[in-house]
Design a protein around this motif. Structure first.
Motif, PDB file in Angstrom:
ATOM      1  N   CYS A  70       0.865  -1.178   0.000  1.00 22.46           N
ATOM      2  CA  CYS A  70       0.000   0.000   0.000  1.00 22.46           C
ATOM      3  C   CYS A  70       0.899   1.224   0.000  1.00 22.46           C
ATOM      4  O   CYS A  70       1.856   1.292   0.781  1.00 22.46           O
ATOM      5  CB  CYS A  70      -0.911   0.019   1.236  1.00 22.46           C
ATOM      6  N   TRP A  71       0.577   2.193  -0.839  1.00 28.42           N
ATOM      7  CA  TRP A  71       1.438   3.366  -0.941  1.00 28.42           C
ATOM      8  C   TRP A  71       0.655   4.540  -1.501  1.00 28.42           C
ATOM      9  O   TRP A  71      -0.502   4.443  -1.834  1.00 28.42           O
ATOM     10  CB  TRP A  71       2.672   3.063  -1.788  1.00 28.42           C
ATOM     11  N   TYR A  72       1.294   5.669  -1.549  1.00 29.39           N
ATOM     12  CA  TYR A  72       0.777   6.929  -2.072  1.00 29.39           C
ATOM     13  C   TYR A  72      -0.555   7.338  -1.427  1.00 29.39           C
ATOM     14  O   TYR A  72      -1.574   7.499  -2.081  1.00 29.39           O
ATOM     15  CB  TYR A  72       0.620   6.871  -3.596  1.00 29.39           C
ATOM     16  N   PRO A  73      -0.556   7.545  -0.093  1.00 27.15           N
ATOM     17  CA  PRO A  73      -1.796   7.949   0.580  1.00 27.15           C
ATOM     18  C   PRO A  73      -2.125   9.413   0.334  1.00 27.15           C
ATOM     19  O   PRO A  73      -1.245  10.259   0.153  1.00 27.15           O
ATOM     20  CB  PRO A  73      -1.465   7.712   2.055  1.00 27.15           C
ATOM     21  N   SER A  74      -3.416   9.737   0.353  1.00 24.10           N
ATOM     22  CA  SER A  74      -3.894  11.122   0.297  1.00 24.10           C
ATOM     23  C   SER A  74      -5.164  11.187   1.135  1.00 24.10           C
ATOM     24  O   SER A  74      -6.139  10.482   0.848  1.00 24.10           O
ATOM     25  CB  SER A  74      -4.168  11.560  -1.143  1.00 24.10           C
ATOM     26  N   ALA A  75      -5.158  12.029   2.165  1.00 30.02           N
ATOM     27  CA  ALA A  75      -6.230  12.019   3.158  1.00 30.02           C
ATOM     28  C   ALA A  75      -7.337  13.006   2.813  1.00 30.02           C
ATOM     29  O   ALA A  75      -7.137  13.973   2.063  1.00 30.02           O
ATOM     30  CB  ALA A  75      -5.662  12.347   4.542  1.00 30.02           C
ATOM     31  N   ASN A  76      -8.510  12.758   3.412  1.00 24.23           N
ATOM     32  CA  ASN A  76      -9.590  13.734   3.311  1.00 24.23           C
ATOM     33  C   ASN A  76      -9.300  14.894   4.263  1.00 24.23           C
ATOM     34  O   ASN A  76      -8.284  14.922   4.956  1.00 24.23           O
ATOM     35  CB  ASN A  76     -10.944  13.083   3.596  1.00 24.23           C
ATOM     36  N   ALA A  77     -10.200  15.878   4.304  1.00 28.16           N
ATOM     37  CA  ALA A  77      -9.908  17.134   5.002  1.00 28.16           C
ATOM     38  C   ALA A  77      -9.624  16.932   6.482  1.00 28.16           C
ATOM     39  O   ALA A  77      -8.721  17.564   7.048  1.00 28.16           O
ATOM     40  CB  ALA A  77     -11.063  18.113   4.812  1.00 28.16           C
ATOM     41  N   PRO A  98     -10.794   4.141   6.318  1.00 27.46           N
ATOM     42  CA  PRO A  98     -10.364   4.866   7.515  1.00 27.46           C
ATOM     43  C   PRO A  98      -8.923   4.518   7.877  1.00 27.46           C
ATOM     44  O   PRO A  98      -8.465   3.394   7.650  1.00 27.46           O
ATOM     45  CB  PRO A  98     -11.343   4.375   8.586  1.00 27.46           C
ATOM     46  N   VAL A  99      -8.224   5.488   8.468  1.00 26.39           N
ATOM     47  CA  VAL A  99      -6.837   5.237   8.826  1.00 26.39           C
ATOM     48  C   VAL A  99      -6.738   4.312  10.037  1.00 26.39           C
ATOM     49  O   VAL A  99      -5.697   3.677  10.249  1.00 26.39           O
ATOM     50  CB  VAL A  99      -6.092   6.560   9.109  1.00 26.39           C
ATOM     51  N   ASP A 100      -7.811   4.223  10.833  1.00 23.91           N
ATOM     52  CA  ASP A 100      -7.758   3.393  12.036  1.00 23.91           C
ATOM     53  C   ASP A 100      -8.750   2.234  12.006  1.00 23.91           C
ATOM     54  O   ASP A 100      -9.097   1.673  13.033  1.00 23.91           O
ATOM     55  CB  ASP A 100      -8.007   4.245  13.277  1.00 23.91           C
ATOM     56  N   GLY A 101      -9.204   1.873  10.807  1.00 28.67           N
ATOM     57  CA  GLY A 101     -10.115   0.734  10.660  1.00 28.67           C
ATOM     58  C   GLY A 101      -9.771  -0.048   9.408  1.00 28.67           C
ATOM     59  O   GLY A 101      -9.009   0.412   8.559  1.00 28.67           O
ATOM     60  N   ASP A 102     -10.316  -1.239   9.277  1.00 29.75           N
ATOM     61  CA  ASP A 102      -9.965  -2.084   8.138  1.00 29.75           C
ATOM     62  C   ASP A 102     -11.080  -2.195   7.101  1.00 29.75           C
ATOM     63  O   ASP A 102     -11.043  -3.053   6.231  1.00 29.75           O
ATOM     64  CB  ASP A 102      -9.566  -3.483   8.617  1.00 29.75           C
ATOM     65  N   GLU A 103     -12.090  -1.306   7.153  1.00 29.45           N
ATOM     66  CA  GLU A 103     -13.211  -1.367   6.215  1.00 29.45           C
ATOM     67  C   GLU A 103     -12.858  -0.626   4.923  1.00 29.45           C
ATOM     68  O   GLU A 103     -13.483   0.368   4.554  1.00 29.45           O
ATOM     69  CB  GLU A 103     -14.471  -0.763   6.833  1.00 29.45           C
ATOM     70  N   VAL A 104     -11.852  -1.103   4.216  1.00 24.20           N
ATOM     71  CA  VAL A 104     -11.422  -0.436   2.991  1.00 24.20           C
ATOM     72  C   VAL A 104     -12.341  -0.819   1.840  1.00 24.20           C
ATOM     73  O   VAL A 104     -13.000  -1.858   1.857  1.00 24.20           O
ATOM     74  CB  VAL A 104      -9.968  -0.797   2.646  1.00 24.20           C
ATOM     75  N   GLY A 449       3.948   0.102   3.039  1.00 26.90           N
ATOM     76  CA  GLY A 449       2.738   0.251   3.839  1.00 26.90           C
ATOM     77  C   GLY A 449       2.519   1.696   4.218  1.00 26.90           C
ATOM     78  O   GLY A 449       3.383   2.560   4.017  1.00 26.90           O
ATOM     79  N   VAL A 450       1.338   1.991   4.762  1.00 28.63           N
ATOM     80  CA  VAL A 450       0.957   3.342   5.159  1.00 28.63           C
ATOM     81  C   VAL A 450       0.837   3.391   6.674  1.00 28.63           C
ATOM     82  O   VAL A 450       0.189   2.541   7.285  1.00 28.63           O
ATOM     83  CB  VAL A 450      -0.361   3.770   4.486  1.00 28.63           C
ATOM     84  N   TRP A 451       1.431   4.413   7.270  1.00 29.37           N
ATOM     85  CA  TRP A 451       1.418   4.613   8.714  1.00 29.37           C
ATOM     86  C   TRP A 451       0.895   6.012   8.982  1.00 29.37           C
ATOM     87  O   TRP A 451       1.017   6.908   8.152  1.00 29.37           O
ATOM     88  CB  TRP A 451       2.832   4.461   9.288  1.00 29.37           C
ATOM     89  N   TRP A 452       0.322   6.202  10.161  1.00 26.95           N
ATOM     90  CA  TRP A 452      -0.157   7.540  10.498  1.00 26.95           C
ATOM     91  C   TRP A 452       0.395   7.970  11.849  1.00 26.95           C
ATOM     92  O   TRP A 452       0.599   7.173  12.751  1.00 26.95           O
ATOM     93  CB  TRP A 452      -1.680   7.633  10.450  1.00 26.95           C
ATOM     94  N   ALA A 453       0.700   9.266  11.912  1.00 21.07           N
ATOM     95  CA  ALA A 453       1.282   9.848  13.121  1.00 21.07           C
ATOM     96  C   ALA A 453       0.320  10.889  13.665  1.00 21.07           C
ATOM     97  O   ALA A 453      -0.103  11.792  12.933  1.00 21.07           O
ATOM     98  CB  ALA A 453       2.623  10.502  12.802  1.00 21.07           C
ATOM     99  N   HIS A 454      -0.015  10.774  14.933  1.00 23.79           N
ATOM    100  CA  HIS A 454      -0.915  11.727  15.578  1.00 23.79           C
ATOM    101  C   HIS A 454      -0.121  12.588  16.545  1.00 23.79           C
ATOM    102  O   HIS A 454       0.567  12.068  17.424  1.00 23.79           O
ATOM    103  CB  HIS A 454      -2.045  11.008  16.314  1.00 23.79           C
ATOM    104  N   LEU A 460       1.631   4.668  13.866  1.00 25.68           N
ATOM    105  CA  LEU A 460       0.794   3.482  13.943  1.00 25.68           C
ATOM    106  C   LEU A 460       0.540   2.962  12.543  1.00 25.68           C
ATOM    107  O   LEU A 460       0.200   3.727  11.634  1.00 25.68           O
ATOM    108  CB  LEU A 460      -0.542   3.813  14.627  1.00 25.68           C
ATOM    109  N   ARG A 461       0.693   1.664  12.352  1.00 22.28           N
ATOM    110  CA  ARG A 461       0.433   1.050  11.053  1.00 22.28           C
ATOM    111  C   ARG A 461      -1.057   0.999  10.792  1.00 22.28           C
ATOM    112  O   ARG A 461      -1.836   0.639  11.673  1.00 22.28           O
ATOM    113  CB  ARG A 461       1.023  -0.361  11.015  1.00 22.28           C
ATOM    114  N   THR A 462      -1.468   1.368   9.601  1.00 28.52           N
ATOM    115  CA  THR A 462      -2.879   1.249   9.236  1.00 28.52           C
ATOM    116  C   THR A 462      -3.251  -0.235   9.170  1.00 28.52           C
ATOM    117  O   THR A 462      -2.447  -1.066   8.728  1.00 28.52           O
ATOM    118  CB  THR A 462      -3.151   1.917   7.884  1.00 28.52           C
ATOM    119  N   PRO A 463      -4.460  -0.589   9.593  1.00 31.84           N
ATOM    120  CA  PRO A 463      -4.828  -2.011   9.666  1.00 31.84           C
ATOM    121  C   PRO A 463      -4.811  -2.720   8.326  1.00 31.84           C
ATOM    122  O   PRO A 463      -4.651  -3.950   8.280  1.00 31.84           O
ATOM    123  CB  PRO A 463      -6.250  -1.967  10.251  1.00 31.84           C
ATOM    124  N   TRP A 464      -4.979  -1.986   7.231  1.00 29.20           N
ATOM    125  CA  TRP A 464      -5.058  -2.631   5.921  1.00 29.20           C
ATOM    126  C   TRP A 464      -3.696  -2.769   5.240  1.00 29.20           C
ATOM    127  O   TRP A 464      -3.588  -3.355   4.167  1.00 29.20           O
ATOM    128  CB  TRP A 464      -6.017  -1.864   5.007  1.00 29.20           C
TER     129      TRP A 464
END
Length: 736
Positions: A70-77, A98-104, A449-454, A460-464
């Motif tokens: 998984c690569w090249y992420p672009s988030a909503n607002a 979602p960045v914190d769920g697996d319902e892709v 893979g895609v990770w998110w930083a808060h 944190l690794r995205t579940p997907w």
């Protein structure tokens, strides 16, 4: 042979368009200053949206590949969801979740590989680039986050091409680069080259470089309503900057349009550059007055600030190759944050203070590191936090800095806050709402893979994203490479990464494959490479060096292979092979060379320049004759490549001397060539002619053509076929 996506097209001359539409005038759209026949011609040239049937596929995750990326992420607002590219279905496709769920959910189930993704600031649309048929031509599409409303924004014609730029900050338009016709500027070079060196074949019809190609040490020009020369400050007709004149060129190559994805307003032309190597809109100021563009051929990239009202260029600054997203305006457009190597060896963060008209009045270095390139730059939506990814000997180091205003002087930065990375390389950083970043990571032990930083605290690794243990099948863990340093015969420091096949004693000689990356301006990075995993699994060591011309080692190193310097790059390959033997465990009687794109050229060349050094070679999408390459490649690639390799008219003898075909009689060992059937970057004829010539001389040579692939192999079945074929070939010729 790599570059930004840029292409030829069959559209007519590019000119600005009016038409604010029912929504009313947008501050991002410059006023049109042309009338009559010129405007009418422009209307025919502008891209028109093409609705498509829904192709979203299932709304839940399909059965994924064991080892997907998984690569090249672009988030909503608000950063709660992201769109991204994932190959879990066997080909890179557009997904969101979602960045914190697996319902892709799969947003486009078509088989065309996806290249880039960008979610609009207002959250209404996701724009993305695809490569129809897996080839080099690309188109820009958009789709609603729920998978409805899919349409082509630009590049619908099979002969045309388009690629993504930035969104207007209000989401009303997206900048798209569209190729314009190359006319007959390249008409006869292929025939002329073949008259001297090879029989005339259909695939070498080619195109002749235009008379006004930029010299290697020249400067680029930017065309808007009038064509302005960035160096002299005047238009070619003598009109000084600051005046407006109608100037449409029928042979323009790349044009940037602002396109309304809702199709309520007509596309608006932002700028055009003729005989262009690359052109990308990187940012628009919040009020729409200024545009930041990146343009120019490889090794001569420029950041350009363009005033949208009159298309006057107010700033042109050299920038490094690599990531095209070179900078961004501050919210008030009084500071331009720029990733640049202007007057320096390594790219740094520059703060350029701008006046109300976009004219610079002060430039300062806001962040720099000795011996490290600023490789990626991303700013938070409010412009007050910057994420800086530094390239340190091939690995990434990430830090966050707060920006603050200091009056009329350029903005400054606060203390850097390092952010620990779980894997070696960052490939993309993007803002994801307040206090949140999304990062695409790769490493020697994992798939992308895609990770998110808060709040910049932890990642944190995205579940997907795939788990680290899913990188390879059980029982064959990835090999962690060891950094290697050496010195070329002329004293230039070189480096690379050595992958030791498991199960061998430290001092046991092993067959070794010297693998050469493309570009030339790429860099060998410590990331998981399925090809290397396949080779070491067959008992073969891999040494992957950076020969001169590679990124990550300073500007002088990148330029060290220009023109006749390429002969030294060929010596670098031999020096790396010798070092693998004298300082490492490589068996001198069982060496092979392999590479893709420019690395494929180096493979062909090494086999004929150093015929006694290697037992075999595998050349992937490589050039075998520079003159036939220039004859058959895309015009925009030819424009860019002339700076690196030599001009196909003025430097014909140099190009002939550098071409492997000119020394084909020296070939003594078997060779396998691999090529994608739709490759228009390096046409398949480059492999065909080398294999044909080898066979005519009694040398064992084979050609593997991969269907539905272009210059990059993107489909899982083809990638698997390629890896196994290459490893089978190496095993057969090195284990005997």
């Amino acid at each position: 042979m790599t570059d930004d996506r840029g292409t030829r097209a069959t559209h007519g001359p590019a000119s600005a368009l009016t038409g604010p539409g029912p929504r009313g005038p947008s501050p991002t759209r410059p006023p049109d200053r042309r009338t009559g026949d010129l405007l009418g011609a422009a209307c025919a040239a502008a891209p028109a949206p093409v609705p498509l049937p829904e192709a979203g596929g299932p709304r839940d995750a399909v059965t994924r590949l064991r080892a997907h990326g998984c690569w090249y992420p672009s988030a909503n607002a608000d950063g709660s969801e992201t769109a991204f590219i994932c190959d879990r279905g066997g080909v890179p496709q557009l997904w969101a979740g979602p960045v914190d769920g697996d319902e892709v959910r799969l947003l486009d189930a078509s088989p065309d590989p996806v290249k880039e993704v960008s979610w609009s600031p207002d959250g209404h649309w996701i724009a993305y680039t695809t490569a129809p048929g897996g080839g080099e031509h690309s188109r820009v599409l958009c789709v609603r986050p729920d998978g409805t409303g899919r349409r082509i924004l630009a590049g619908a014609d099979p002969a045309s091409s388009a690629y993504l730029g930035c969104w207007a900050h209000d989401g009303s338009a997206i900048a798209v680069t569209v190729a314009a016709p190359a006319a007959d500027a390249y008409g006869g070079l292929g025939r002329q080259a073949l008259t001297d060196s090879a029989p005339a074949e259909d695939w070498l019809a080619g195109m002749r470089p235009a008379a006004d190609w930029a010299d290697r040490d020249g400067h680029a020009t930017l065309l808007g309503p009038a064509a302005y020369d960035a160096a002299s400050g005047t238009a070619p007709n003598g009109t000084p900057n600051g005046t407006t004149a109608a100037a449409a060129r029928p042979d323009g190559d790349l044009s940037v349009y602002l396109i309304d994805p809702d199709a309520l307003a007509s596309p608006v032309l932002l700028t055009t550059e003729t005989h262009a190597a690359s052109l990308r809109a990187c940012d628009l100021s919040h009020d729409g007055r200024l545009a930041l563009l990146r343009r120019g051929p490889r090794g001569r990239r420029e950041a350009v600030v363009l005033r949208t009202a009159d298309s006057v260029t107010t700033l042109a600054v050299p920038v490094a190759d690599g990531d095209p997203w070179i900078g961004r305006f501050s919210p008030d457009a009084r500071t331009l944050w720029l990733r640049s190597n202007s007057d320096r060896e390594y790219a740094a963060l520059l703060a350029v203070a701008l006046d109300a008209d976009g004219v610079p009045h002060e430039v300062s270095v806001a962040a720099e590191r000795a011996g490290s390139d600023l490789e990626l730059l991303a700013l938070a939506h409010d412009g007050r936090t910057a994420a800086l990814a530094w390239n340190t000997r091939g690995a990434s180091e990430l830090e966050l800095v707060e920006t603050f205003s200091t009056g009329r002087a350029p903005d400054g930065t606060g203390p850097a806050r390092p952010l620990h990375l779980p894997h070696e390389v960052v490939t993309r950083v993007t803002a994801a709402g307040a206090g949140r970043l999304l990062l695409a990571l790769s490493g020697s032990q994992r798939r992308p893979g895609v990770w998110w930083a808060h709040e910049g605290v932890s990642l944190l690794r995205t579940p997907w994203s795939s788990l680290d243990e899913d990188a390879v099948p059980p029982g064959r863990p990835p090999v962690r490479p060891v950094p290697v340093r050496l010195t070329a015969r002329d004293g230039l420091p070189l480096s690379g990464w050595y992958y030791r096949a498991p199960g061998r004693a430290p001092d046991e000689p092993a067959p070794c494959v010297i693998h050469l990356h493309g570009g030339p301006e790429e860099q060998e990075r410590p990331v998981f490479n399925p090809l290397y995993h396949e080779l070491v699994g067959r008992g073969l060591d891999v040494f992957a060096p950076d020969v001169r011309g590679s990124l990550g080692h300073g500007r002088s190193f990148v330029d060290a292979d220009l023109g006749a310097g390429r002969f030294a790059a060929l010596d670098d390959v031999a020096d790396c092979a010798v070092h693998a033997v004298t300082a490492g465990p490589a068996d001198p009687t069982r060496l092979a060379v392999m590479g893709r794109s420019y690395g494929g050229y180096l493979t062909f060349a090494s086999l004929v320049w150093h015929p006694d050094l290697f037992r075999t070679g595998v050349a992937v999408c490589g050039m075998s004759d520079f003159l036939t390459f220039f004859a058959g490649t895309e015009p925009w690639i030819a424009e860019s490549a002339a700076y690196k390799y030599g001009h196909p008219e003025r430097d014909r003898e140099l190009l002939r001397a550098l071409s492997p075909m000119s020394r084909i009689d020296a070939l003594r060992v078997p060779v396998l060539a691999v090529h994608g059937e739709h490759d228009t970057n390096v046409p398949p004829g480059e492999s065909q002619q080398f294999v044909r010539a080898a066979r005519e001389r009694g040398i064992h040579a084979e050609l593997l053509t991969l269907r539905d692939e272009g210059h990059d192999f993107l489909r899982a079945d083809n990638r698997r076929l390629f890896r196994r074929a290459a490893a089978d070939w190496m095993q057969r010729h090195l284990h005997t």
